[in-house]
Enzyme design. Structure first.
Site, PDB file in Angstrom:
ATOM      1  N   SER A  33       0.842  -1.197   0.000  1.00 60.49           N
ATOM      2  CA  SER A  33       0.000   0.000   0.000  1.00 60.49           C
ATOM      3  C   SER A  33       0.878   1.247   0.000  1.00 60.49           C
ATOM      4  O   SER A  33       2.056   1.171  -0.357  1.00 60.49           O
ATOM      5  CB  SER A  33      -0.938  -0.039   1.213  1.00 60.49           C
ATOM      6  OG  SER A  33      -1.933   0.938   1.095  1.00 60.49           O
ATOM      7  N   ASN A  34       0.333   2.377   0.351  1.00 64.41           N
ATOM      8  CA  ASN A  34       1.105   3.624   0.375  1.00 64.41           C
ATOM      9  C   ASN A  34       0.612   4.528   1.506  1.00 64.41           C
ATOM     10  O   ASN A  34      -0.297   4.171   2.239  1.00 64.41           O
ATOM     11  CB  ASN A  34       1.002   4.333  -0.984  1.00 64.41           C
ATOM     12  CG  ASN A  34      -0.436   4.657  -1.335  1.00 64.41           C
ATOM     13  OD1 ASN A  34      -1.093   5.446  -0.676  1.00 64.41           O
ATOM     14  ND2 ASN A  34      -0.948   4.007  -2.378  1.00 64.41           N
ATOM     15  N   ARG A  35       1.229   5.695   1.626  1.00 66.90           N
ATOM     16  CA  ARG A  35       0.994   6.564   2.786  1.00 66.90           C
ATOM     17  C   ARG A  35      -0.250   7.454   2.694  1.00 66.90           C
ATOM     18  O   ARG A  35      -0.436   8.339   3.520  1.00 66.90           O
ATOM     19  CB  ARG A  35       2.209   7.473   3.006  1.00 66.90           C
ATOM     20  CG  ARG A  35       3.456   6.733   3.447  1.00 66.90           C
ATOM     21  CD  ARG A  35       4.545   7.740   3.788  1.00 66.90           C
ATOM     22  NE  ARG A  35       5.804   7.090   4.075  1.00 66.90           N
ATOM     23  CZ  ARG A  35       6.115   6.547   5.258  1.00 66.90           C
ATOM     24  NH1 ARG A  35       5.256   6.605   6.257  1.00 66.90           N
ATOM     25  NH2 ARG A  35       7.285   5.981   5.417  1.00 66.90           N
TER      26      ARG A  35
END
Ligand code: CTP
Ligand code: CA
Length: 225
Positions: A33-35
Site C-alpha cells: 500500500s502507500n501513505r
C-alpha cells in the site's frame, strides 16, 4: 448547518470522487500500500456537499468518518476501485481522482500465509489499470475529469505531462515527501493546472480550504467552457 453559510454554487452537480490508498494483497495477512490518508479526497467530498453537490465517494481503507450526506462505497484493491469508478463514471458531471491508486499489484496472491523459508525472496508485480487515463479516454461531452499528480521532483513539468497524457481537464500538482504537504498531512500546498487557464498556486492551507480553492477554480473553468 454549515451549508447555509456556504455558496450553493455546486447545487445539484453530480460529483464522483475517489480517496485514500488501495491495498494489494500478497497473502491473507499482508498487502502492498502507500501513505495516503484519504484526507484530501474526504475534504473534497465534504466541501462539494457543503456547496450543494450530490456526491459519491469511492474510498480505499482509511480511518476517517464518512462525510454526512455523501454516499460512500468502500473498496480495497486498485481493481475494485477501477470497477466502481468506471461503472459510475457516466452518472457524474465531475470526476475527481484523489485516490493514491497502487501502480503495481502482486502477480500472485498466495491463499495461505507466506512462510519465512528463504533468506531472500522476490515478489513479482504487475501494473494496475490507470483509472484516470481510462476516465479521460472515455469522457463524455461536457464531463470534467480532474486528477492529482504526486511528485517528489520536477513537479510542474511532470504534472502537465500527466494532464496531457491522460487527456483530462484539470490536474492538481502536489509535491509529496515534505512535512506539512500532501500525504498523511492535514494541510497541503498545490498548483492547479489546465490547458485553459494560467497555473494557480494555492498556498499552504488545511485540506478543506484547498478543496474549496479547487472548486473555485472548477467553477471559473466551467464559465470558460
Ligand atoms: N491513478 C489512477 N490509476 C492508477 C494510478 C494513478 O487513476 N493506477 C491516478 C491518481 O489517482 C492520480 C493520477 O492518476 O489522480 C496521477 O497519479 P500519480 O501517482 O501522480 O501518477 P502515475 O500516473 O501513477 O505515474 P507515476 O506514479 O509513475 O508518477
Ligand atoms: Ca502512481
Amino acid at each position: 448547518v454549515l451549508s447555509i453559510l456556504s455558496p450553493q454554487d455546486l447545487k445539484g452537480k453530480k460529483i464522483l470522487i475517489s480517496a485514500g490508498p488501495t491495498r494489494e494483497p500478497l497473502d491473507p495477512v499482508r498487502f502492498i500500500s502507500n501513505r495516503s490518508s484519504g484526507k484530501m479526497g474526504y475534504a473534497l467530498a465534504r466541501a462539494a456537499r457543503r456547496r450543494g453537490a450530490e456526491v459519491v465517494l469511492i474510498s480505499g481503507p482509511v480511518s476517517l468518518a464518512p462525510p454526512p450526506g455523501v454516499k460512500v462505497i468502500f473498496v480495497e484493491t486498485a481493481e475494485e476501485m477501477a470497477r466502481e469508478m468506471l461503472s459510475r463514471a457516466s452518472w457524474a458531471e465531475v470526476i475527481i481522482m484523489a485516490a493514491a491508486v497502487a501502480d503495481y499489484r502482486p502477480l500472485k496472491t498466495s491463499k495461505s500465509k507466506i512462510k519465512k523459508e528463504r533468506q531472500e525472496m522476490e515478489i513479482r508485480l504487475s501494473k494496475t489499470k490507470d483509472i484516470l487515463a481510462e476516465l479521460g479516454k472515455n469522457k463524455r461531452p461536457g464531463q470534467i475529469v480532474i486528477g492529482f499528480a504526486a511528485e517528489t521532483e520536477n513537479l510542474l513539468p511532470r504534472a502537465s505531462q500527466k494532464l496531457k497524457q491522460k487527456a483530462i481537464d484539470i490536474i492538481v500538482a502536489n509535491q509529496v515527501g515534505q512535512p506539512g504537504i500532501g500525504f498523511e498531512s492535514d494541510t497541503n500546498q498545490v498548483t492547479i493546472l489546465s490547458p485553459k487557464k494560467p497555473p494557480s498556486e494555492i498556498r499552504l492551507a488545511p485540506k478543506e480550504e484547498i478543496a474549496d480553492k479547487i472548486y473555485d477554480y472548477l467553477i471559473e473553468f466551467l464559465k470558460m467552457s
